[in-house]
Scaffold this motif. Structure first.
Motif, PDB file in Angstrom:
ATOM      1  N   TYR A 103      75.980  48.157  95.496  1.00  0.00           N
ATOM      2  CA  TYR A 103      75.278  49.426  95.664  1.00  0.00           C
ATOM      3  C   TYR A 103      75.538  50.337  94.453  1.00  0.00           C
ATOM      4  CZ  TYR A 103      74.458  48.041 100.523  1.00  0.00           C
ATOM      5  OH  TYR A 103      74.060  47.380 101.655  1.00  0.00           O
ATOM      6  N   ALA A 104      76.759  50.294  93.942  1.00  0.00           N
ATOM      7  CA  ALA A 104      77.078  51.105  92.763  1.00  0.00           C
ATOM      8  C   ALA A 104      76.220  50.702  91.576  1.00  0.00           C
ATOM      9  CB  ALA A 104      78.558  50.972  92.418  1.00  0.00           C
ATOM     10  N   GLU A 105      75.980  49.394  91.401  1.00  0.00           N
ATOM     11  CA  GLU A 105      75.126  48.935  90.306  1.00  0.00           C
ATOM     12  C   GLU A 105      73.694  49.442  90.474  1.00  0.00           C
ATOM     13  OE1 GLU A 105      75.402  44.733  90.027  1.00  0.00           O
ATOM     14  OE2 GLU A 105      77.488  44.728  89.337  1.00  0.00           O
ATOM     15  N   ILE A 106      73.222  49.522  91.704  1.00  0.00           N
ATOM     16  CA  ILE A 106      71.879  50.066  91.945  1.00  0.00           C
ATOM     17  C   ILE A 106      71.821  51.533  91.529  1.00  0.00           C
ATOM     18  CG2 ILE A 106      70.200  50.668  93.736  1.00  0.00           C
ATOM     19  CD1 ILE A 106      71.118  48.187  95.274  1.00  0.00           C
ATOM     20  N   VAL A 107      72.872  52.295  91.876  1.00  0.00           N
ATOM     21  CA  VAL A 107      72.925  53.712  91.497  1.00  0.00           C
ATOM     22  C   VAL A 107      72.901  53.856  89.978  1.00  0.00           C
ATOM     23  CG1 VAL A 107      74.343  55.794  91.563  1.00  0.00           C
ATOM     24  CG2 VAL A 107      74.122  54.380  93.616  1.00  0.00           C
ATOM     25  N   VAL A 108      73.675  53.031  89.290  1.00  0.00           N
ATOM     26  CA  VAL A 108      73.728  53.087  87.823  1.00  0.00           C
ATOM     27  C   VAL A 108      72.376  52.725  87.223  1.00  0.00           C
ATOM     28  CG1 VAL A 108      74.754  52.020  85.769  1.00  0.00           C
ATOM     29  CG2 VAL A 108      76.213  52.653  87.696  1.00  0.00           C
ATOM     30  N   GLN A 109      71.714  51.712  87.782  1.00  0.00           N
ATOM     31  CA  GLN A 109      70.404  51.297  87.277  1.00  0.00           C
ATOM     32  C   GLN A 109      69.375  52.421  87.369  1.00  0.00           C
ATOM     33  OE1 GLN A 109      69.313  48.394  85.853  1.00  0.00           O
ATOM     34  NE2 GLN A 109      71.406  47.602  85.793  1.00  0.00           N
ATOM     35  N   TYR A 110      69.342  53.089  88.522  1.00  0.00           N
ATOM     36  CA  TYR A 110      68.391  54.189  88.682  1.00  0.00           C
ATOM     37  C   TYR A 110      68.744  55.363  87.776  1.00  0.00           C
ATOM     38  CZ  TYR A 110      65.908  52.044  92.583  1.00  0.00           C
ATOM     39  OH  TYR A 110      65.128  51.208  93.350  1.00  0.00           O
ATOM     40  N   ALA A 111      70.034  55.610  87.590  1.00  0.00           N
ATOM     41  CA  ALA A 111      70.442  56.676  86.669  1.00  0.00           C
ATOM     42  C   ALA A 111      69.953  56.371  85.258  1.00  0.00           C
ATOM     43  CB  ALA A 111      71.962  56.831  86.688  1.00  0.00           C
ATOM     44  N   GLY A 112      70.041  55.091  84.867  1.00  0.00           N
ATOM     45  CA  GLY A 112      69.547  54.700  83.556  1.00  0.00           C
ATOM     46  C   GLY A 112      68.050  54.911  83.417  1.00  0.00           C
ATOM     47  N   ARG A 113      67.307  54.621  84.472  1.00  0.00           N
ATOM     48  CA  ARG A 113      65.858  54.851  84.434  1.00  0.00           C
ATOM     49  C   ARG A 113      65.542  56.335  84.266  1.00  0.00           C
ATOM     50  NH1 ARG A 113      62.528  50.672  86.640  1.00  0.00           N
ATOM     51  NH2 ARG A 113      63.727  48.832  87.273  1.00  0.00           N
ATOM     52  N   ARG A 114      66.305  57.182  84.963  1.00  0.00           N
ATOM     53  CA  ARG A 114      66.060  58.628  84.833  1.00  0.00           C
ATOM     54  C   ARG A 114      66.361  59.099  83.414  1.00  0.00           C
ATOM     55  NH1 ARG A 114      68.850  58.577  89.730  1.00  0.00           N
ATOM     56  NH2 ARG A 114      70.679  59.604  88.836  1.00  0.00           N
ATOM     57  N   ARG A 115      67.440  58.601  82.848  1.00  0.00           N
ATOM     58  CA  ARG A 115      67.779  58.996  81.478  1.00  0.00           C
ATOM     59  C   ARG A 115      66.738  58.495  80.492  1.00  0.00           C
ATOM     60  NH1 ARG A 115      73.234  57.164  83.201  1.00  0.00           N
ATOM     61  NH2 ARG A 115      74.337  59.040  83.918  1.00  0.00           N
ATOM     62  N   LEU A 116      66.219  57.293  80.734  1.00  0.00           N
ATOM     63  CA  LEU A 116      65.160  56.766  79.865  1.00  0.00           C
ATOM     64  C   LEU A 116      63.923  57.652  79.928  1.00  0.00           C
ATOM     65  CD1 LEU A 116      64.131  54.529  77.999  1.00  0.00           C
ATOM     66  CD2 LEU A 116      63.439  53.242  80.037  1.00  0.00           C
ATOM     67  N   ALA A 117      63.579  58.103  81.125  1.00  0.00           N
ATOM     68  CA  ALA A 117      62.431  59.006  81.263  1.00  0.00           C
ATOM     69  C   ALA A 117      62.688  60.318  80.531  1.00  0.00           C
ATOM     70  CB  ALA A 117      62.150  59.263  82.740  1.00  0.00           C
ATOM     71  N   ASP A 118      63.932  60.831  80.636  1.00  0.00           N
ATOM     72  CA  ASP A 118      64.272  62.072  79.928  1.00  0.00           C
ATOM     73  C   ASP A 118      64.175  61.896  78.418  1.00  0.00           C
ATOM     74  OD1 ASP A 118      64.740  63.373  82.328  1.00  0.00           O
ATOM     75  OD2 ASP A 118      66.909  63.016  82.299  1.00  0.00           O
ATOM     76  N   LEU A 119      64.639  60.731  77.928  1.00  0.00           N
ATOM     77  CA  LEU A 119      64.557  60.473  76.491  1.00  0.00           C
ATOM     78  C   LEU A 119      63.109  60.351  76.037  1.00  0.00           C
ATOM     79  CD1 LEU A 119      67.456  57.943  75.768  1.00  0.00           C
ATOM     80  CD2 LEU A 119      67.337  60.368  75.211  1.00  0.00           C
ATOM     81  N   GLY A 120      62.256  59.779  76.899  1.00  0.00           N
ATOM     82  CA  GLY A 120      60.841  59.699  76.556  1.00  0.00           C
ATOM     83  C   GLY A 120      60.231  61.074  76.370  1.00  0.00           C
TER      84      GLY A 120
END
Length: 477
Positions: A103-120
């Motif tokens: 479950y922690a890996e899922i949380v990290v994965q979604y956090a990475g997606r949000r950061r990628l969107a912010d960087l975009g």
């Protein structure tokens, strides 16, 4: 889990499962503490609950529903998490803590997606801003930011026995290989003898005064390995593409560099050299040698470009010519140069490849009777000496010749291993100055000797060399 197009990517269920699982099984904390951060949670109350768990864990206190509620109450923030009712709900509705790491890996994965969107969004804003920055600078910044999204490397203390089997397998491969070479070969047999080749995850610093041959050494290492199918990345801050090509063609083809750089049909043996160039050019064109000849880049641009190249074609050797040509803040030069070398070393360790960095020595060498450099002669020596795994100092005694005083060590290029990891520090090897062809070659036979006549006629600079045969080599660049 489907994304709501109106909300950033996240999973409330996974976040709840992590928090509830940790409260049910505190022993799972070490499994997630080094990969999961409070800001990885999407919901603010989840961020605060995870932070309270971290604080309590670091104080070696229990972190169940009761102690977490007390912590929030002591901070005057209990109302922010539903007056404690939500905390109790998390601990009571989580069915099991068995899959908390998943479950922690899922949380990290979604956090990475949000950061990628912010960087975009940040990249779009940077593209439209009229702030005077050049496009390459903006691109380097965006690339650097993207590189920062790489998942945290897994690590930590492991039982030695767990990795002993893989070590033994690699050791047996080396034992049965029939050679003591455990790293990338170099063009010089004595260098290979001392180092057993350029070792992975190792930073080599080759330093010398101007005209001692450090750029020649760097190019020789790069093209030698590239011609053997090793993917090499060369950052040539000092020389252009044409300069590199001129030197590589001269070196590989054993052709006078003067003719390659300034060709003439009237040049003696021009036809021979021209015929010799054809296969050399063909071989270099097919070699996996990648060159960036941009001058005065900064450490951020260097890392971004190296990472971009490595993602496209994994590098096996990185050569940087040279560290003192980077764009740095003069007031912080000592630390900036150390930072550049540390970043190159980090990349080498991350990718498991050797890194060769060239550097200048201080001018103080020229003012001494003993011209051989020492570690203290490194410009900004403290940081560079500390960061490098292996330091090799280049020296040419004949460079300092005058009409009144000439050394017997004509044509000798000395490499002094002044610092080394897993090598015999203090060793010196001797190469032949073939700078007219932009090469350094193995020295065959004994070294030139100092004649008795020379001893009587003129004072000589001190030398650590013994008797040998005299040979000639010209002054190079």
């Amino acid at each position: 889990m489907r994304f709501d197009p109106n909300l950033p990517p996240h999973s409330v269920e996974a976040e709840q499962a992590v928090l509830g699982g940790l409260m049910l099984a505190p022993e799972a904390w070490p499994l997630v503490s080094d990969t999961l951060a409070a800001e990885d949670f999407y919901r603010h109350d989840h961020q605060m609950i995870f932070q309270s768990i971290r604080v309590l864990a670091e104080k070696q206190r229990p972190f169940d529903a009761v102690t977490i509620g007390e912590w929030f109450e002591s901070q005057g923030k209990l109302a922010l998490v539903g007056d404690g009712a939500y905390i109790i709900e998390l601990s009571s509705t989580t069915p099991s803590a068995a899959n908390v790491t998943a479950y922690a890996e899922i949380v990290v994965q979604y956090a990475g997606r949000r950061r990628l969107a912010d960087l975009g969004r940040k990249a779009i804003d940077s593209a439209f801003q009229q702030d005077g920055r050049e496009f390459p600078e903006i691109l380097a910044e965006v690339t650097q930011d993207l590189a920062g999204l790489q998942p945290a490397q897994r690590g930590g203390l492991r039982l030695a026995g767990e990795t002993m089997g893989s070590w033994w397998s690699r050791w047996q491969d080396r034992y049965h290989s029939g050679t003591r070479m455990s790293g990338l070969e170099t063009p010089w047999k004595d260098f290979n003898r001392v180092t057993h080749g350029l070792q992975p995850a190792t930073a080599y610093l080759l330093a010398g005064r101007p005209s001692m041959g450090k750029s020649i050494a760097g190019l020789n290492l790069a093209i030698f390995n590239a011609l053997r199918g090793i993917t090499v990345g060369l950052f040539s801050l000092e020389m252009s593409f044409d300069d590199c090509h001129n030197r590589n063609v001269a070196s590989v083809g054993r052709i006078p560099h003067d003719w390659v750089a300034n060709p003439s049909i009237d040049y003696r043996d021009a036809e021979i050299y021209f015929d010799r160039m054809t296969p050399v050019i063909r071989d270099i064109k097919s070699a996996p040698l990648y060159i960036d000849d941009t001058a005065s880049i900064n450490v951020r641009q260097f890392e971004a470009r190296a990472r971009r190249m490595h993602r496209r074609t994994p590098l096996q050797l990185l050569v940087i010519d040279h560290v003192h040509d980077f764009d740095v803040d003069p007031r912080m030069a000592r630390f900036e140069y150390g930072r550049i070398l540390q970043k190159a070393k980090d990349l080498g360790k991350e990718w498991g490849i050797p890194v060769v960095v060239l550097a200048q020595l201080n001018r103080s060498v020229a003012g001494r009777n003993e011209k051989r450099p020492t570690l203290s002669d490194l410009r900004e020596s403290g940081e560079l000496e500390q960061k490098a795994d292996v330091v090799v100092l280049l020296h040419r005694e004949d460079y300092y010749d005058t009409p009144e005083q000439q050394t017997h060590l004509q044509g000798v290029v000395e490499m002094h291993f002044a610092k080394g990891r897993n090598i015999r520090s203090g060793e010196r090897i001797n190469l032949r100055n073939s700078f007219d062809q932009m090469r350094m070659d193995d020295w065959e036979g004994p070294l030139p000797f100092k004649s008795e006549a020379a001893n009587e006629e003129q004072p000589q600079r001190r030398s650590s060399y013994g008797p040998g045969r005299r040979s000639y080599g010209g002054r190079g660049q």
